[in-house]
Design an enzyme around this catalytic site. Structure first.
Site, PDB file in Angstrom:
ATOM      1  CB  SER A 124      -0.886   0.015   1.242  1.00  0.00           C
ATOM      2  OG  SER A 124      -1.522   1.267   1.389  1.00  0.00           O
ATOM      3  CE1 TYR A 176      -4.733  -2.287   4.336  1.00  0.00           C
ATOM      4  CE2 TYR A 176      -3.594  -0.261   3.746  1.00  0.00           C
ATOM      5  CZ  TYR A 176      -4.186  -1.456   3.376  1.00  0.00           C
ATOM      6  OH  TYR A 176      -4.223  -1.815   2.059  1.00  0.00           O
ATOM      7  CE  LYS A 215      -2.096  -4.544   2.434  1.00  0.00           C
ATOM      8  NZ  LYS A 215      -2.152  -5.694   1.529  1.00  0.00           N
TER       9      LYS A 215
END
Length: 137
Positions: A31, A44, A48
């Site tokens: 990401s 998150y 990633k």
């Protein structure tokens, strides 16, 4: 989130080591949030970021077998999630891209396909930026 985004890819890679033929390809999805600060997405981003480190470590480990390991960093992509049905959210997310639009799943797929081809045979341990310029700043 850790189970899905970090632990599962690690366990899959571990299991796949016995199944991937020499000269094969491993392509992970990360990401753009791993390259910018966004405190509302810390967990998150961390998961990633782990994928990007896994890519580097696996690339080094599997190079002796001719296996390329890379990561694709997609744009904010309309993946069918309900949030993309809200016009205001779509507009705000579109502004993150240099192209001022949301990415499409087939654009991410094209980057993945490229890394799977023989034309990408010398690329390993890389993070292919397919973010539509959203990481340009």
């Amino acid at each position: 989130m850790f189970a899905v985004n970090a632990k599962a890819p690690f366990l899959i890679a571990q299991r796949a080591l016995e199944l991937i033929p020499d000269g094969g390809r491993v392509i992970n999805i990360s990401s753009g949030l791993t390259h910018v600060a966004n405190p509302s997405q810390t967990v998150y981003s961390v998961t990633k970021g782990g994928i990007e480190q896994l890519t580097l470590d696996c690339a080094r480990h599997l190079a002796s077998r001719g296996i390329n390991v890379n990561t694709v960093i997609p744009d904010v992509t309309d993946n069918g999630h309900a949030i993309f049905k809200i016009p205001e959210v779509r507009e705000q997310m579109s502004q993150l891209s240099a192209f001022k639009r949301l990415g499409e799943p087939d654009e991410v797929a094209d980057a993945i396909v490229f890394l799977a081809t023989d034309e990408a045979r010398s690329i390993t341990g890389a993070a292919l930026d397919a973010s539509g310029g959203s990481l340009l700043g």
